[in-house]
Design a protein around this motif. Structure first.
Motif, PDB file in Angstrom:
ATOM      1  N   ARG A 157      28.666  -6.579 -41.300  1.00 48.55           N
ATOM      2  CA  ARG A 157      29.693  -6.482 -42.533  1.00 48.55           C
ATOM      3  C   ARG A 157      29.104  -6.038 -43.868  1.00 48.55           C
ATOM      4  NH1 ARG A 157      30.426 -11.612 -40.083  1.00 48.55           N
ATOM      5  NH2 ARG A 157      29.534 -12.898 -41.887  1.00 48.55           N
ATOM      6  N   ALA A 158      27.940  -6.158 -44.120  1.00 53.52           N
ATOM      7  CA  ALA A 158      27.186  -6.082 -45.269  1.00 53.52           C
ATOM      8  C   ALA A 158      27.131  -4.385 -45.322  1.00 53.52           C
ATOM      9  CB  ALA A 158      26.100  -6.538 -45.637  1.00 53.52           C
ATOM     10  N   ILE A 159      26.776  -3.726 -44.188  1.00 53.70           N
ATOM     11  CA  ILE A 159      26.613  -2.419 -44.070  1.00 53.70           C
ATOM     12  C   ILE A 159      28.239  -1.690 -44.237  1.00 53.70           C
ATOM     13  CG2 ILE A 159      26.416  -0.547 -42.478  1.00 53.70           C
ATOM     14  CD1 ILE A 159      24.334  -2.572 -40.926  1.00 53.70           C
ATOM     15  N   LEU A 160      29.015  -2.268 -43.615  1.00 55.36           N
ATOM     16  CA  LEU A 160      30.547  -1.724 -43.787  1.00 55.36           C
ATOM     17  C   LEU A 160      30.978  -1.949 -45.432  1.00 55.36           C
ATOM     18  CD1 LEU A 160      32.366  -3.200 -40.762  1.00 55.36           C
ATOM     19  CD2 LEU A 160      31.525  -0.759 -41.037  1.00 55.36           C
ATOM     20  N   THR A 205      43.094  -4.204 -26.301  1.00 53.91           N
ATOM     21  CA  THR A 205      42.402  -5.341 -26.455  1.00 53.91           C
ATOM     22  C   THR A 205      40.694  -5.331 -26.244  1.00 53.91           C
ATOM     23  OG1 THR A 205      44.288  -6.445 -25.617  1.00 53.91           O
ATOM     24  CG2 THR A 205      42.178  -7.751 -25.189  1.00 53.91           C
ATOM     25  N   GLU A 206      40.476  -4.553 -25.302  1.00 52.59           N
ATOM     26  CA  GLU A 206      38.828  -4.184 -25.202  1.00 52.59           C
ATOM     27  C   GLU A 206      38.384  -3.791 -26.570  1.00 52.59           C
ATOM     28  OE1 GLU A 206      37.206  -2.412 -21.592  1.00 52.59           O
ATOM     29  OE2 GLU A 206      38.848  -3.449 -20.504  1.00 52.59           O
ATOM     30  N   GLN A 207      39.033  -2.538 -27.081  1.00 55.61           N
ATOM     31  CA  GLN A 207      38.534  -2.016 -28.216  1.00 55.61           C
ATOM     32  C   GLN A 207      38.433  -3.081 -29.328  1.00 55.61           C
ATOM     33  OE1 GLN A 207      40.764   1.169 -29.881  1.00 55.61           O
ATOM     34  NE2 GLN A 207      39.030   1.672 -31.200  1.00 55.61           N
ATOM     35  N   LEU A 208      39.550  -3.981 -29.439  1.00 50.88           N
ATOM     36  CA  LEU A 208      39.636  -5.133 -30.661  1.00 50.88           C
ATOM     37  C   LEU A 208      38.292  -6.028 -30.364  1.00 50.88           C
ATOM     38  CD1 LEU A 208      43.314  -5.714 -30.974  1.00 50.88           C
ATOM     39  CD2 LEU A 208      41.802  -5.011 -32.841  1.00 50.88           C
ATOM     40  N   GLN A 264      33.629  -8.263 -32.361  1.00 54.00           N
ATOM     41  CA  GLN A 264      32.181  -8.659 -31.708  1.00 54.00           C
ATOM     42  C   GLN A 264      31.157  -8.060 -32.859  1.00 54.00           C
ATOM     43  OE1 GLN A 264      30.767  -7.718 -27.986  1.00 54.00           O
ATOM     44  NE2 GLN A 264      28.996  -8.754 -28.139  1.00 54.00           N
ATOM     45  N   ALA A 265      31.576  -6.867 -33.341  1.00 57.18           N
ATOM     46  CA  ALA A 265      30.588  -6.017 -34.291  1.00 57.18           C
ATOM     47  C   ALA A 265      30.897  -6.835 -35.772  1.00 57.18           C
ATOM     48  CB  ALA A 265      31.007  -4.522 -34.603  1.00 57.18           C
ATOM     49  N   LEU A 266      31.996  -7.113 -35.988  1.00 58.38           N
ATOM     50  CA  LEU A 266      32.177  -7.766 -37.159  1.00 58.38           C
ATOM     51  C   LEU A 266      31.564  -9.234 -37.467  1.00 58.38           C
ATOM     52  CD1 LEU A 266      35.922  -6.823 -37.955  1.00 58.38           C
ATOM     53  CD2 LEU A 266      33.775  -6.031 -39.163  1.00 58.38           C
ATOM     54  N   ALA A 267      31.309  -9.937 -36.373  1.00 54.59           N
ATOM     55  CA  ALA A 267      30.618 -11.095 -36.338  1.00 54.59           C
ATOM     56  C   ALA A 267      29.415 -11.287 -36.777  1.00 54.59           C
ATOM     57  CB  ALA A 267      30.739 -11.743 -34.935  1.00 54.59           C
ATOM     58  N   ASP A 268      28.703 -10.349 -37.159  1.00 56.53           N
ATOM     59  CA  ASP A 268      27.308 -10.136 -37.762  1.00 56.53           C
ATOM     60  C   ASP A 268      27.516  -9.811 -39.242  1.00 56.53           C
ATOM     61  OD1 ASP A 268      24.867  -8.714 -38.308  1.00 56.53           O
ATOM     62  OD2 ASP A 268      24.354  -9.664 -36.712  1.00 56.53           O
TER      63      ASP A 268
END
Length: 109
Positions: free
Chosen positions: A21-24, A5-8, A13-17
Motif C-alpha cells: 500500500r505504501a508503494i502504491l 472475482t479471481e482478479q479482485l 490480497q496485494a492490498l493487504a500488505d
C-alpha cells in the motif's frame, strides 16, 4: 463465481500488505524507478522486488525496463475495477440501511 472475482481476490490480497500500500501511495505521485521506491524500506532489494512482483501480478502496477532502470506505474483500469466493486457494495448496503430505517421509523409515526 462472478466474472472478475479471481482478479479482485488477487488485488485485495496485494492490498493487504502495508508495504505494498505504501508503494502504491508513492506511485500516486507518478511513475517511479524501483530503486527510488525501495529507498525508504528497510529490506534487501530481492525482498522488495517480491512486493513489486505481487503488485504487478495483481494488475495494480505495470513495470517497464529502460536500460538498467525498471520503472513502475499505476494501472488505472485495475483501480477502476476495484472502485466498481466497492460502489456496488455501497449501493447494496445503502439500500439495506434505508430499508432498516424505514422499518424502524414506520412504527414510531
Amino acid at each position: 463465481m462472478h466474472a472478475g472475482t479471481e482478479q479482485l481476490d488477487g488485488i485485495f490480497q496485494a492490498l493487504a500488505d502495508p508495504t505494498r500500500r505504501a508503494i502504491l501511495t508513492r506511485l500516486g505521485g507518478g511513475p517511479t524507478a524501483v530503486g527510488e521506491l525501495a529507498k525508504p524500506f528497510d529490506m534487501a532489494l530481492p525482498s522488495f522486488m517480491k512486493h513489486i512482483a505481487a503488485l504487478e501480478q495483481s494488475g495494480l502496477i505495470r513495470t517497464a525496463k529502460s536500460g538498467r532502470v525498471r520503472t513502475c506505474t499505476l494501472e488505472p483500469s485495475t483501480f477502476a475495477l476495484v472502485d466498481g466493486w466497492l460502489n456496488a457494495q455501497r449501493r447494496i448496503w445503502t439500500g439495506r440501511t434505508d430499508r432498516l430505517e424505514a422499518f424502524v421509523t414506520k412504527d414510531s409515526k
